[in-house]
Design an enzyme around this catalytic site. Structure first.
Site, short mmCIF file in Angstrom:
data_model
loop_
_atom_site.label_atom_id
_atom_site.label_comp_id
_atom_site.label_asym_id
_atom_site.label_seq_id
_atom_site.Cartn_x
_atom_site.Cartn_y
_atom_site.Cartn_z
N GLY A 65 0.84 -1.19 0.00
CA GLY A 65 0.00 0.00 0.00
C GLY A 65 0.87 1.24 0.00
N SER A 66 0.33 2.31 0.54
CA SER A 66 1.03 3.60 0.47
C SER A 66 2.17 3.67 1.48
CB SER A 66 0.03 4.72 0.74
OG SER A 66 -0.51 4.56 2.02
N THR A 67 3.13 4.48 1.17
CA THR A 67 4.27 4.66 2.08
C THR A 67 3.81 5.20 3.43
OG1 THR A 67 5.86 4.91 0.30
CG2 THR A 67 6.40 6.01 2.37
N GLU A 68 2.87 6.13 3.40
CA GLU A 68 2.39 6.73 4.65
C GLU A 68 1.82 5.66 5.59
OE1 GLU A 68 -0.70 9.47 3.78
OE2 GLU A 68 -0.91 10.09 5.88
N GLY B 119 2.40 2.44 5.41
CA GLY B 119 3.51 1.54 5.75
C GLY B 119 4.30 2.06 6.93
N GLU C 29 5.54 -3.40 1.01
CA GLU C 29 5.71 -3.07 -0.42
C GLU C 29 4.98 -1.76 -0.63
OE1 GLU C 29 7.56 -4.71 -2.37
OE2 GLU C 29 7.83 -6.54 -1.22
N CYS D 247 2.48 0.62 -8.74
CA CYS D 247 3.61 1.10 -7.94
C CYS D 247 4.89 1.14 -8.77
CB CYS D 247 3.79 0.22 -6.72
SG CYS D 247 3.81 -1.52 -7.17
P1 NAD Z 1 -3.35 2.47 1.33
O1 NAD Z 1 -2.06 2.45 2.04
O2 NAD Z 1 -4.25 3.61 1.52
O3 NAD Z 1 -4.21 1.19 1.72
C1 NAD Z 1 -3.72 -0.13 1.57
C2 NAD Z 1 -4.44 -1.05 2.52
O4 NAD Z 1 -4.13 -0.69 3.87
C3 NAD Z 1 -5.96 -1.02 2.42
O5 NAD Z 1 -6.43 -2.34 2.61
C4 NAD Z 1 -6.37 -0.12 3.59
O6 NAD Z 1 -7.66 -0.37 4.08
C5 NAD Z 1 -5.33 -0.50 4.63
N1 NAD Z 1 -5.02 0.53 5.62
C6 NAD Z 1 -5.20 1.88 5.51
N2 NAD Z 1 -4.74 2.49 6.62
C7 NAD Z 1 -4.25 1.52 7.44
C8 NAD Z 1 -3.60 1.53 8.72
N3 NAD Z 1 -3.38 2.65 9.37
N4 NAD Z 1 -3.20 0.36 9.23
C9 NAD Z 1 -3.39 -0.80 8.57
N5 NAD Z 1 -4.00 -0.87 7.36
C10 NAD Z 1 -4.42 0.27 6.80
O7 NAD Z 1 -2.96 2.23 -0.20
P2 NAD Z 1 -3.91 2.22 -1.45
O8 NAD Z 1 -4.31 3.63 -1.72
O9 NAD Z 1 -4.96 1.16 -1.33
O10 NAD Z 1 -2.91 1.69 -2.60
C11 NAD Z 1 -2.10 2.50 -3.33
C12 NAD Z 1 -0.67 2.43 -2.81
O11 NAD Z 1 -0.19 1.09 -2.83
C13 NAD Z 1 0.29 3.20 -3.67
O12 NAD Z 1 1.12 4.01 -2.88
C14 NAD Z 1 1.13 2.12 -4.35
O13 NAD Z 1 2.40 2.50 -4.74
C15 NAD Z 1 1.14 1.05 -3.34
N6 NAD Z 1 1.42 -0.24 -3.99
C16 NAD Z 1 2.68 -0.78 -3.84
C17 NAD Z 1 2.99 -1.99 -4.45
C18 NAD Z 1 4.36 -2.62 -4.31
O14 NAD Z 1 4.51 -3.79 -4.63
N7 NAD Z 1 5.37 -1.91 -3.84
C19 NAD Z 1 2.02 -2.66 -5.20
C20 NAD Z 1 0.77 -2.08 -5.33
C21 NAD Z 1 0.48 -0.86 -4.70
#
Ligand code: NAD
Length: 482
Positions: free
Chosen positions: A227-230, A232, A249, A283
């Site tokens: 998911g997002s860096t923030e 993560g 990731e 990503c």
């Molecule tokens: P996001 O971080 O907003 O959400 C990802 C997941 O985390 C969702 O299931 C969400 O409900 C959950 N989540 C949100 N806040 C949370 C918290 N505080 N604690 C635990 N879980 C939480 O990301 P997104 O907007 O769904 O996806 C886009 C991001 O994912 C982009 O930054 C992209 O680069 C990244 N991404 C990375 C890869 C990689 O392999 N490096 C692959 C795909 C996407």
């Protein structure tokens, strides 16, 4: 009826009875309702996963039998491939050609790949210097793992976490993104149908709160997050409390270096696809185009012209190349970045607006956008946009372009376009990124590691790397003295 949670092998509503909605991004209409899990459901799913982990039905299953179960899941994914691809396209928006040929295909491939590994997870005999002593290592599962996935490639990412987690003998609580829960629920159903014991795979749908509760839960031994860096960064902070294992990731801002001797037509075609597949919501998407000054104008003109020819439309149309963005929120976000680019003085060569016309007005469509004259300090050059927005820069020499390509907090992927072998390998070594592609689209394969440097994350998925991420090493000392 709303889609339900999968806990301990049963489909159940959320304990609170709450439901949420998911939308079709091509039309903005409601697609389905799903259970919005709460902390009681997280507790129940983690307890179910723990019980299943300790149950001999899973714990004592032979590696061969575990491998067969994973293979069976792959067969079932292929049996249902057409329906899964359509469901993913409806929920996520991506073109059906992509869900069919990449997303669902890769998921089956990953299950087969790790089915093979289930029988090859080996320890080592250690060369200790203590007399009359045998020392060996065992690779053991971690226990209950939480898998949290994003909305951009929901089915494939769920599969590439789930398969190695199961191959190594863990049990799982899987949480898909709230924007795209449907295909992951089907994956849970296929695991049950394949005969994976109840409680080994649990699926909780819902928003960030569900993810937070899972990360904070003391009964969870590891979080694997994409998911997002923030988010993560937040997860790493919370997981510090009990030193839970974490792999992350995260985002990317891949540079694409187009050298003086590059085949420009190949670079245009490859970069266009690398930048715009899944409408740039990837990503590993190529986003920063550093072109040798002598080829800059030619490249910019050609890529802008090619971008204008791409067919924008609903993902279910087979000739669609650019589907909608996943949500209104994402559409607003991308439009905001584009407006910021113009304000900061970048030159808009093409695109830059919401796409309109027959069949497009109600969906979250955006025109492919090319900027030139972008400075390295502009927001569009530094932040991950996650949309169809390309920034073109010009460079003069290799040292300069390496420094500028590496001037980012991210480090997920990069691509080089060159016909000179020596410069290809020299640059590949100098670029800070988990993956460097040479004259290549951004590919993912179960056999190749995937993950990033810096703010792009911790750890690697795929290959044997994922086996390490889902196991602990145990050393065993045996006294052989009489
Ligand atoms: P996001 O971080 O907003 O959400 C990802 C997941 O985390 C969702 O299931 C969400 O409900 C959950 N989540 C949100 N806040 C949370 C918290 N505080 N604690 C635990 N879980 C939480 O990301 P997104 O907007 O769904 O996806 C886009 C991001 O994912 C982009 O930054 C992209 O680069 C990244 N991404 C990375 C890869 C990689 O392999 N490096 C692959 C795909 C996407």
């Amino acid at each position: 009826m709303a889609e339900q949670l999968l806990i301990a092998g049963e489909w159940v509503p959320a304990a609170s009875g709450q439901v949420s909605e998911t939308f079709d991004p091509a039309s903005g209409t409601r697609l389905a309702e799903f259970a919005e899990a709460g902390s009681a459901d997280v507790d129940a799913a983690v307890a179910a996963a723990r019980t299943a982990y300790e149950d001999p039905a899973w714990r004592d299953l032979s590696p061969d039998a575990r491998g067969r179960l994973l293979w069976k899941v792959a067969d079932l994914i292929e049996r249902d491939a057409a329906a899964l691809a359509e469901l993913e396209t409806r929920d996520q928006g991506m073109p059906i050609a992509l869900t069919t040929n990449v997303n669902v295909t890769l998921a089956a491939q990953v299950f087969r790949y790790y089915a093979g590994w289930a029988t090859k997870i080996e320890g080592k005999l250690s060369q200790v210097s203590v007399p009359d002593t045998l020392h060996y290592t065992r690779r053991e599962p971690l226990g209950v793992v939480g898998l949290i996935t994003p909305w951009n490639f929901p089915f494939a990412i769920a599969a590439w976490k789930l398969a190695p987690a199961l191959a190594t003998g863990n049990t799982v609580v899987l949480k898909p993104a709230e924007q795209t829960p449907l295909s992951t629920l089907k994956l849970g159903a296929l695991c049950l149908e394949a005969g994976i014991p109840a409680g080994v795979v649990n699926v909780l749908t819902g928003g960030p709160e569900v993810g937070r509760a899972l990360v904070a839960h003391r009964g969870v031994n590891k979080i694997s997050f994409t998911g997002s860096t923030e988010v993560g960064q937040q997860i790493a902070g919370v997981a510090a409390a009990d030193l839970k294992r974490v792999s992350l990731e995260l985002g990317g801002k891949a540079p694409s270096i187009i050298t003086r001797g590059a085949d420009i037509d190949a670079a245009v075609a490859g970069n266009l696809q690398g930048a715009l597949f899944n409408t740039g919501q990837a990503c590993g998407a190529y986003t920063r185009f550093y072109v040798d000054a002598k080829r800059h104008d030619e490249f910019t003109e050609k890529i802008a012209a090619a971008a204008q020819t791409l067919k924008i439309g609903p993902g279910l149309d087979f000739d669609t190349v650019l589907g909608p963005l996943v949500s209104q929120e994402q559409l607003d976000r991308v439009a905001g970045y584009v407006a910021g680019g113009v304000e900061q003085g970048a030159q808009l060569v093409t695109g830059g607006r919401r796409a309109s016309g027959a069949g497009l007005d109600d969906g979250y469509f955006f025109t492919p956008t090319v900027f030139s004259g972008v400075r390295d300090d502009m927001t569009i050059a530094r932040e991950e946009i996650f949309g169809p927005v390309l920034s073109v820069f010009s460079y003069d020499d290799e040292d300069e372009v390496v420094a500028r390509a590496n001037d980012t907090d991210f480090g997920l992927a990069a691509v080089l376009w060159t016909q000179d072998l020596t410069s290809a390998h020299r640059l590949a070594a100098r670029i800070h990124a988990g993956t460097v592609f040479v004259n290549q689209l951004p590919l993912i394969d179960p056999g190749a590691p995937w993950g990033g440097f810096g703010l792009s994350g911790w750890g690697r998925e795929m290959g044997t790397y994922a086996l390490d991420e889902f196991t602990e090493t145990k050393g065993v000392w045996v006294n052989l003295a009489r």
